[in-house]
Design a protein around this motif. Sequence first.
Motif, PDB file in Angstrom:
ATOM      1  N   HIS A   1       7.218   8.932   4.998  1.00  0.00           N
ATOM      2  CA  HIS A   1       7.387   7.847   4.032  1.00  0.00           C
ATOM      3  C   HIS A   1       8.043   8.363   2.759  1.00  0.00           C
ATOM      4  CE1 HIS A   1       4.950   4.796   6.236  1.00  0.00           C
ATOM      5  NE2 HIS A   1       4.450   5.885   6.789  1.00  0.00           N
ATOM      6  N   ARG A   2       8.491   7.443   1.931  1.00  0.00           N
ATOM      7  CA  ARG A   2       9.181   7.828   0.694  1.00  0.00           C
ATOM      8  C   ARG A   2       8.457   7.367  -0.560  1.00  0.00           C
ATOM      9  NH1 ARG A   2      10.534  10.564   3.983  1.00  0.00           N
ATOM     10  NH2 ARG A   2      12.616  11.091   4.753  1.00  0.00           N
ATOM     11  N   GLN A   3       7.334   6.669  -0.405  1.00  0.00           N
ATOM     12  CA  GLN A   3       6.544   6.260  -1.561  1.00  0.00           C
ATOM     13  C   GLN A   3       5.135   5.870  -1.128  1.00  0.00           C
ATOM     14  OE1 GLN A   3       9.716   4.354  -1.214  1.00  0.00           O
ATOM     15  NE2 GLN A   3       8.639   3.403   0.493  1.00  0.00           N
ATOM     16  N   PHE A   4       4.196   6.062  -2.055  1.00  0.00           N
ATOM     17  CA  PHE A   4       2.855   5.510  -1.927  1.00  0.00           C
ATOM     18  C   PHE A   4       2.817   4.187  -2.670  1.00  0.00           C
ATOM     19  CE2 PHE A   4       1.467  10.063  -1.665  1.00  0.00           C
ATOM     20  CZ  PHE A   4       0.758   9.992  -0.472  1.00  0.00           C
ATOM     21  N   CYS A   5       2.304   3.152  -2.041  1.00  0.00           N
ATOM     22  CA  CYS A   5       1.963   1.923  -2.743  1.00  0.00           C
ATOM     23  C   CYS A   5       0.507   2.061  -3.155  1.00  0.00           C
ATOM     24  CB  CYS A   5       2.188   0.704  -1.845  1.00  0.00           C
ATOM     25  SG  CYS A   5       3.937   0.394  -1.489  1.00  0.00           S
ATOM     26  N   VAL A   6       0.288   2.341  -4.430  1.00  0.00           N
ATOM     27  CA  VAL A   6      -1.039   2.628  -4.948  1.00  0.00           C
ATOM     28  C   VAL A   6      -1.721   1.299  -5.255  1.00  0.00           C
ATOM     29  CG1 VAL A   6      -2.338   3.855  -6.723  1.00  0.00           C
ATOM     30  CG2 VAL A   6      -0.134   4.761  -5.938  1.00  0.00           C
ATOM     31  N   HIS A   7      -2.950   1.148  -4.747  1.00  0.00           N
ATOM     32  CA  HIS A   7      -3.620  -0.148  -4.887  1.00  0.00           C
ATOM     33  C   HIS A   7      -5.036   0.004  -5.409  1.00  0.00           C
ATOM     34  CE1 HIS A   7      -6.130   0.196  -1.140  1.00  0.00           C
ATOM     35  NE2 HIS A   7      -5.159   1.040  -0.815  1.00  0.00           N
ATOM     36  N   GLN A   8      -5.515  -1.077  -5.953  1.00  0.00           N
ATOM     37  CA  GLN A   8      -6.891  -1.164  -6.448  1.00  0.00           C
ATOM     38  C   GLN A   8      -7.329  -2.619  -6.364  1.00  0.00           C
ATOM     39  OE1 GLN A   8      -7.849   1.328  -9.860  1.00  0.00           O
ATOM     40  NE2 GLN A   8      -8.940  -0.393 -10.779  1.00  0.00           N
ATOM     41  N   ASP A   9      -8.507  -2.834  -5.813  1.00  0.00           N
ATOM     42  CA  ASP A   9      -9.029  -4.198  -5.631  1.00  0.00           C
ATOM     43  C   ASP A   9      -8.034  -5.083  -4.891  1.00  0.00           C
ATOM     44  OD1 ASP A   9     -11.360  -3.500  -7.053  1.00  0.00           O
ATOM     45  OD2 ASP A   9     -10.374  -3.939  -8.966  1.00  0.00           O
ATOM     46  N   GLY A  10      -7.336  -4.487  -3.914  1.00  0.00           N
ATOM     47  CA  GLY A  10      -6.442  -5.262  -3.059  1.00  0.00           C
ATOM     48  C   GLY A  10      -5.084  -5.567  -3.644  1.00  0.00           C
ATOM     49  N   ARG A  11      -4.794  -5.042  -4.849  1.00  0.00           N
ATOM     50  CA  ARG A  11      -3.504  -5.318  -5.478  1.00  0.00           C
ATOM     51  C   ARG A  11      -2.747  -4.018  -5.777  1.00  0.00           C
ATOM     52  NH1 ARG A  11      -2.379 -10.313  -6.383  1.00  0.00           N
ATOM     53  NH2 ARG A  11      -4.079 -11.849  -6.264  1.00  0.00           N
ATOM     54  N   VAL A  12      -1.437  -4.102  -5.687  1.00  0.00           N
ATOM     55  CA  VAL A  12      -0.591  -2.949  -5.974  1.00  0.00           C
ATOM     56  C   VAL A  12      -0.593  -2.709  -7.476  1.00  0.00           C
ATOM     57  CG1 VAL A  12       1.722  -1.973  -5.807  1.00  0.00           C
ATOM     58  CG2 VAL A  12       0.861  -3.461  -3.977  1.00  0.00           C
ATOM     59  N   VAL A  13      -0.978  -1.494  -7.893  1.00  0.00           N
ATOM     60  CA  VAL A  13      -1.019  -1.170  -9.317  1.00  0.00           C
ATOM     61  C   VAL A  13       0.046  -0.156  -9.708  1.00  0.00           C
ATOM     62  CG1 VAL A  13      -3.458  -1.754  -9.575  1.00  0.00           C
ATOM     63  CG2 VAL A  13      -2.812   0.583  -8.915  1.00  0.00           C
ATOM     64  N   ASP A  14       0.655   0.509  -8.716  1.00  0.00           N
ATOM     65  CA  ASP A  14       1.692   1.499  -9.014  1.00  0.00           C
ATOM     66  C   ASP A  14       2.411   1.839  -7.722  1.00  0.00           C
ATOM     67  OD1 ASP A  14       3.234   3.215 -10.552  1.00  0.00           O
ATOM     68  OD2 ASP A  14       1.520   4.310 -11.381  1.00  0.00           O
ATOM     69  N   VAL A  15       3.556   2.474  -7.849  1.00  0.00           N
ATOM     70  CA  VAL A  15       4.282   3.003  -6.698  1.00  0.00           C
ATOM     71  C   VAL A  15       4.716   4.418  -7.059  1.00  0.00           C
ATOM     72  CG1 VAL A  15       6.262   2.759  -5.151  1.00  0.00           C
ATOM     73  CG2 VAL A  15       5.082   0.717  -5.981  1.00  0.00           C
TER      74      VAL A  15
ATOM     75  N   GLY B   1       1.309  -5.610  -9.109  1.00  0.00           N
ATOM     76  CA  GLY B   1       0.420  -6.722  -9.421  1.00  0.00           C
ATOM     77  C   GLY B   1       0.182  -7.674  -8.263  1.00  0.00           C
ATOM     78  N   ARG B   2       0.951  -7.542  -7.196  1.00  0.00           N
ATOM     79  CA  ARG B   2       0.792  -8.447  -6.061  1.00  0.00           C
ATOM     80  C   ARG B   2      -0.239  -7.907  -5.062  1.00  0.00           C
ATOM     81  NH1 ARG B   2       6.669 -10.974  -4.295  1.00  0.00           N
ATOM     82  NH2 ARG B   2       7.303 -11.703  -6.367  1.00  0.00           N
TER      83      ARG B   2
END
Length: 371
Positions: free
Chosen positions: A347-361, A16-17
């Motif tokens: 890397h060990r994870q994707f920081c999944v984002h949408q509209d500039g905010r993290v929505v999942d990892v 959410g950030r």
Amino acid sequence: MTTPPHVPEQFREVIGRSIDELDTPALLLDRRACDENLRRMAEFFAGRKCRLRPHFKNHKCPLLARRQLAAGNAVGLTCAKLGEAEVLASHGFTDLLVANQVVGARKVARLVEVARAARVTVAIDDPSHAEAISQAAQAAGVTVGVLVEIDIGMGRCGVPPGRAALELARQVERLPGIRFAGLQAYEGHAVYVNDVERRAALVRQAMDLALQTRRLIESSGLAVGVISGGSSSTYQIAAEIDGVDEIQAGTYATMDWRYAELAPEFHVAMTVLARVISKRPGTAVLDVGLKGVGSEFGTPRIKDHPGVEIPSFLSEEHCIVRRAPDWRVGDVVELIPSHACTTCNLHRQFCVHQDGRVVDVWPIEAAGRLT
């Protein structure tokens, strides 16, 4: 926002950030762009005899692999290494191709364990491969599928097309515990050819060798169930060739700037978020280097800043930017790697984002699986 259970504990607070708040370097994945890539590739294969077998080596992320299959028109997954197949089998994936030779008693033992959980096929190009897998599979009471790999121009693995492939297929057919499933034919020498017409000519020439080999083997009475090959820059060419059954495309899911030059219909969905840690007039230093960005095909490019120059040299943990914009120390920028596959492996994870905010990892659970 409810945090999905797969998100690593240390990343739950970032959901959410803004992506600007992430620790850097961080591997980003634009969810909309990625989903559009998956949709586009799946739609291409709609109604075709040829099917997609996405290559897991690109992203090494089971959650993303699940989305690739859910997009449709895919028959299973391709792996570069046995360790990748082990990760996928542990997540319940049931149709796996290891598009590589599995050699050594320990690896063969691991292979038959995967075959207990999934329908697994493996590439071979030597009778010793077939004999070792046959012995282990028979002892374990499982069957392993085998693709005879032929060298159609790349000069890497594979027996020569024609009679050498026929003889190896005959040997496979006589052995218990293994099943001759067809041919692996990868036109890797054509993948990075910029000129589209030249690339197409090379693909057709290479795949004709595979088709001739198929006809030879089938004329001997053996069924060739599949010819498997292809890539994200040759899929449109290879899939149109009657007799090519599977395309092992991978990079289309994430993309990098080199592949974007070859397959511009796909979006660059993956970037590396970096932070400015030092600056002087016209120059900035970012907090990522060779340990965070794959650069085999050239230095990274800065998203939304085409005029910015990154010299040919990257340090382990630093990236020097020439002709930098008026960035301040602490600003974040997104780098587009030249090679997505090796970047994901770092890397060990994707920081999944949408509209500039993290929505999942999404955990990259097969990163570092070199065996």
